[in-house]
Scaffold this motif. Structure first.
Motif, mmCIF file in Angstrom:
data_model
loop_
_atom_site.group_PDB
_atom_site.id
_atom_site.type_symbol
_atom_site.label_atom_id
_atom_site.label_comp_id
_atom_site.label_asym_id
_atom_site.label_seq_id
_atom_site.Cartn_x
_atom_site.Cartn_y
_atom_site.Cartn_z
ATOM 1 N N ASP A 138 -22.683 -23.368 1.838
ATOM 2 C CA ASP A 138 -23.194 -22.272 2.683
ATOM 3 C C ASP A 138 -24.510 -21.732 2.132
ATOM 4 N N ASN A 139 -25.411 -22.675 1.819
ATOM 5 C CA ASN A 139 -26.744 -22.341 1.270
ATOM 6 C C ASN A 139 -26.654 -21.586 -0.052
ATOM 7 N N GLY A 140 -25.664 -21.982 -0.849
ATOM 8 C CA GLY A 140 -25.480 -21.305 -2.131
ATOM 9 C C GLY A 140 -25.926 -22.120 -3.324
ATOM 10 N N VAL A 141 -26.860 -23.048 -3.143
ATOM 11 C CA VAL A 141 -27.328 -23.869 -4.260
ATOM 12 C C VAL A 141 -28.378 -23.093 -5.045
ATOM 13 N N GLY A 176 -26.154 -27.198 -12.785
ATOM 14 C CA GLY A 176 -25.824 -28.400 -12.025
ATOM 15 C C GLY A 176 -24.349 -28.726 -11.982
ATOM 16 N N THR A 177 -23.512 -27.834 -12.545
ATOM 17 C CA THR A 177 -22.069 -28.049 -12.471
ATOM 18 C C THR A 177 -21.570 -27.706 -11.061
ATOM 19 N N CYS A 178 -20.814 -28.613 -10.485
ATOM 20 C CA CYS A 178 -20.272 -28.410 -9.133
ATOM 21 C C CYS A 178 -18.756 -28.314 -9.215
ATOM 22 N N ARG A 179 -18.182 -27.420 -8.427
ATOM 23 C CA ARG A 179 -16.734 -27.236 -8.413
ATOM 24 C C ARG A 179 -16.201 -27.416 -7.002
ATOM 25 N N ALA A 180 -15.111 -28.198 -6.906
ATOM 26 C CA ALA A 180 -14.437 -28.401 -5.627
ATOM 27 C C ALA A 180 -12.944 -28.152 -5.830
ATOM 28 N N LEU A 181 -12.344 -27.372 -4.966
ATOM 29 C CA LEU A 181 -10.921 -27.075 -5.042
ATOM 30 C C LEU A 181 -10.117 -28.121 -4.271
ATOM 31 N N ARG A 182 -8.780 -28.108 -4.447
ATOM 32 C CA ARG A 182 -7.937 -28.990 -3.646
ATOM 33 C C ARG A 182 -8.103 -28.684 -2.160
ATOM 34 N N ALA A 183 -8.400 -27.423 -1.846
ATOM 35 C CA ALA A 183 -8.566 -27.020 -0.448
ATOM 36 C C ALA A 183 -9.952 -27.320 0.103
ATOM 37 N N PRO A 203 -15.361 -23.902 0.260
ATOM 38 C CA PRO A 203 -16.680 -24.481 -0.021
ATOM 39 C C PRO A 203 -16.810 -24.960 -1.465
ATOM 40 N N ILE A 204 -17.709 -25.894 -1.640
ATOM 41 C CA ILE A 204 -18.078 -26.338 -2.986
ATOM 42 C C ILE A 204 -19.013 -25.293 -3.587
ATOM 43 N N THR A 205 -18.902 -25.076 -4.884
ATOM 44 C CA THR A 205 -19.821 -24.159 -5.567
ATOM 45 C C THR A 205 -20.666 -24.937 -6.565
ATOM 46 N N VAL A 206 -21.909 -24.480 -6.771
ATOM 47 C CA VAL A 206 -22.834 -25.141 -7.692
ATOM 48 C C VAL A 206 -23.397 -24.092 -8.640
ATOM 49 N N ASP A 207 -23.302 -24.371 -9.950
ATOM 50 C CA ASP A 207 -23.870 -23.470 -10.958
ATOM 51 C C ASP A 207 -25.321 -23.858 -11.253
#
Length: 564
Positions: free
Chosen positions: A479-482, A416-423, A409-413
C-alpha cells in the motif's frame, strides 16, 4: 458368465453323478450326453424351484447374496468368508469320502447341488448365467435386510484428551515449496523428495517435513498441475500455479482435498509406518478404493462430535472388508510387518494391513489436509468444517477475498527486510521470494522474513524480472509503504545495470500468433529454453539452447523451419 452346460462340461463324470442324484436325474454313461441331460433337467423351472425349497435358510441366504452380486459372481475369498470353503477332491477321494452327504460348509452343500461353480482358475464363485433366473429368490425365509443395510450411525464420545486440531499449514508450505522449485533444481526421487532435500526444507516449513507429509504435498502439486517435471526436476507451471496461489485459503484447501480424493499418484499404503510394501510389479493396489471407503463410512460419524476410530474401522471390517481388494485376494500382496519382517498374508492379518491403512488415512493425510481433528494419538477423530464438506454433510467454508484473516500486506523495512504473514496472499509471497533471500526461520505467528540484496535482484533479473517491476510490485503489496531508501537503492542498482552492455549471439523464434507464443510459455519443457519476448509473436533464444528447443518443440508436434 458361463452357462450351465458350459460349466457341467468341465466336471468329471463322478461329480456329474453326485449332482444328478441330488436332482433325481438318471444319467447316460457318455460324458457329453450326461452333461446335456443334466443341464436340461436342472433348467426345468419346477425342478429348480423344488431344489430351492429343500435348501436351508442359511444356504438360501448365501446363494441369494451371490445372486445379488454383479453377474451373479463374487471373489472366492469373499464368498469363503460368507459361506465357507469347498474341499478340493480328486475323483477317487470324491467316491471314497462322499462329501455331499456331510458337507462341511454352506458352500460345499451348494457346490454338490450344482448351484454354484468356480471360475477364473478358482478366482471367483458364480451361478451359471441361465440357471440364475430360474431360482425363486423371492421365496426365502432368510432375512437379508440386516446384511443389506448399513450400520447405525456411530455414537459420539466425550471430548478426549491431548487434542491436535487440524490446520491448513500445508497451504503455506506448498507455497514455500513452489518458490524453492522456482529458484533451485529440486529432483523428484521415488515419487517424493530425497531425505537430504527434505531436511534442507525444514527451516522454511511451518509443518513437519516427515516423508508422508512431503510426499503428499509433492504429489498433489503434480496432480493439480501447479507443478510439472522438467527433465526430472519439479518446476512450477506459472498460470496454473497462480490460479491456486492467488485465491483465498478456503479455496486452496478445497482444491488440495479434492485433488487428494482423486489422486492415484499418492499411495498411502506405501507410507504406513508399520508396513513394508514390496513393489514387485506383479500386484498393485488402487489408492482410490481405500479413500472412497473411508469417505463413504464417514457419513456414519457424528458430523460435529468426537468418535472412535476403532469403532469406524470395525464397522468397515464387518461390512466391507474387501474395500481395497475387489478380488478378495489376501495371499498375493507382498507386504511385511515392519517390526518382525514377516509377510502378512491371509485374511487373519486384515487389521494389521487393511485396518492399519484406514487408520493411517484418517490420522495423516486427512489430518494434514485440515479435514480431521485428532486426539489421544489418533484414537479419536472429529470432522472439521472442511471435512464435513468433503463427505457431504456440510458446505465448504466461503472463500471471501477480503476476509479479516486474508490479504495482510507485506511490510518492508529501511534495510530491505520484507515481512509476509501467513495471511498474506500466497501469490504475492511467491512473487516476493523470487527477488529476495530468505532470512531466519519461519513462525506461524510472525510469518516469513526476506531480504532484498544485489545477489537476489541479479538472480531475478536472470529470470526476466526487471527492477522497475520489483519497485512497482513492492509499492502495490505494501500500500505504497516502501521506504524511500529501498526505492533509491533499487534505482541505483538499475542505473548501474544501465551502464553495462552485453553483446551475445541469439536466435529468434517467431510464431504466427500471440496465443501460440503464450501456449509455449505454459509448456515446462519448452519454456525453459525461451528468453525475453520480442513483441507478441517472437522470443529470443540463446545460441547454446537452440538444439534443445528444437527438440522440445518437435516433441510437442510443432514444425519449425530454421532460417540459415
Amino acid at each position: 458368465m458361463p452357462t450351465l452346460e458350459q460349466t457341467l462340461a468341465e466336471y468329471e463324470i463322478d461329480l456329474l453323478r453326485i449332482i444328478a442324484n441330488r436332482w433325481d436325474v438318471d444319467l447316460p454313461r457318455d460324458h457329453k450326453r450326461a452333461v446335456s441331460a443334466l443341464s436340461k433337467a436342472m433348467l426345468d423351472r419346477e425342478k429348480a424351484e423344488s431344489v430351492w425349497e429343500r435348501l436351508s435358510d442359511e444356504q438360501r441366504g448365501a446363494l441369494q447374496v451371490l445372486l445379488a452380486s454383479a453377474e451373479h459372481k463374487m471373489p472366492t475369498g469373499t464368498f469363503k468368508r460368507l459361506a465357507g470353503e469347498v474341499r478340493p477332491m480328486g475323483a477317487d477321494r470324491l467316491v471314497r469320502e462322499k462329501p455331499h452327504l456331510a458337507p462341511i460348509s454352506v458352500a460345499e452343500a451348494l457346490y454338490y447341488l450344482g448351484l454354484i461353480a468356480y471360475g477364473g482358475g478358482q478366482a471367483f464363485v458364480y451361478v451359471p448365467s441361465d440357471l440364475a433366473p430360474l431360482l425363486p429368490t423371492n421365496k426365502t425365509g432368510y432375512d437379508l435386510s440386516a446384511a443389506a443395510q448399513r450400520s447405525e450411525p456411530l455414537p459420539s464420545v466425550p471430548e478426549p484428551q491431548n487434542i491436535r486440531p487440524a490446520d491448513t499449514s500445508l497451504v503455506d508450505d506448498l507455497t514455500t515449496f513452489l518458490v524453492g522449485c522456482y529458484i533451485e533444481d529440486v529432483p523428484l526421487v521415488d515419487e517424493s523428495l530425497s531425505d537430504e532435500m527434505r531436511m534442507a526444507l525444514e527451516p522454511f516449513f511451518i509443518g513437519k517435513v516427515d516423508a508422508a507429509r512431503v510426499a503428499l504435498m509433492v504429489n498433489l502439486a503434480l496432480d493439480m498441475g501447479i507443478a510439472a517435471l522438467e527433465e526430472g526436476k519439479i518446476k512450477p507451471v506459472p498460470a496454473k500455479a497462480r490460479s491456486w496461489l492467488d485465491v483465498p485459503r478456503p479455496a486452496q484447501v478445497r482444491a488440495l482435498a479434492e485433488s487428494w480424493q482423486s489422486s492415484r499418484r499418492f499411495n498411502e499404503l506405501l507410507h504406513v509406518p508399520t508396513l513394508r510394501v514390496e513393489r514387485t510389479g506383479t500386484w498393485q493396489n488402487d489408492p482410490l478404493l481405500a479413500r472412497q471407503a473411508i469417505l463413504n463410512y464417514l457419513e456414519l460419524v457424528p458430523p460435529s462430535d468426537w468418535w472412535s476410530v476403532d469403532d469406524l474401522i470395525e464397522t468397515i471390517h464387518e461390512e466391507e472388508p474387501d474395500f481395497m481388494r475387489p478380488d478378495g485376494d489376501y495371499e498375493s500382496w507382498y507386504i511385511r510387518d515392519a517390526r518382525t519382517n514377516k509377510y502378512l498374508r491371509g485374511f487373519e492379518h486384515w487389521h494389521a494391513v487393511d485396518g492399519a491403512l484406514l487408520r493411517f488415512i484418517l490420522n495423516v493425510p486427512m489430518h494434514l489436509l485440515g479435514l480431521l481433528d485428532i486426539a489421544e494419538s489418533g484414537k479419536f477423530c472429529r470432522l472439521t468444517p472442511y471435512g464435513r464438506a468433503l463427505v457431504g454433510s456440510g458446505e465448504w467454508p466461503p472463500s471471501v477475498p477480503n476476509a479479516p484473516n486474508e490479504g495482510k500486506p507485506i511490510t518492508v523495512d529501511a534495510d530491505g527486510t520484507c515481512r509476509a504473514l501467513r495471511a498474506t496472499n500466497r501469490y504475492e509471497r511467491f512473487q516476493l521470494a523470487r527477488f529476495t533471500n530468505w532470512i531466519g526461520g519461519v513462525s506461524s505467528v510472525e510469518g516469513y522474513r526476506y531480504l532484498i540484496t544485489p545477489e537476489s535482484v541479479a538472480r531475478a533479473k536472470r529470470q526476466g524480472v526487471r527492477i522497475e517491476q520489483i519497485i512497482t510490485f513492492l509499492q502495490r503489496v505494501t500500500d505504497n509503504g516502501v521506504p524511500q531508501t529501498v526505492v533509491q537503492q533499487l534505482q541505483t542498482w538499475a542505473a548501474a545495470e544501465a551502464q553495462t552492455a552485453t553483446l551475445e549471439q541469439l536466435w529468434v523464434l517467431r510464431v504466427p500468433s500471440k496465443a501460440l507464443l503464450d501456449d509455449l510459455f505454459e509448456l515446462p519443457k519448452v519454456r525453459r529454453y525461451l528468453g525475453a519476448r520480442l513483441g507478441d509473436q517472437a522470443v529470443a533464444v540463446r545460441a547454446d539452447q537452440r538444439e534443445a528447443l528444437l527438440k522440445a518443440l518437435r516433441e510437442n508436434n510443432l514444425h519449425v523451419d530454421v532460417a540459415q
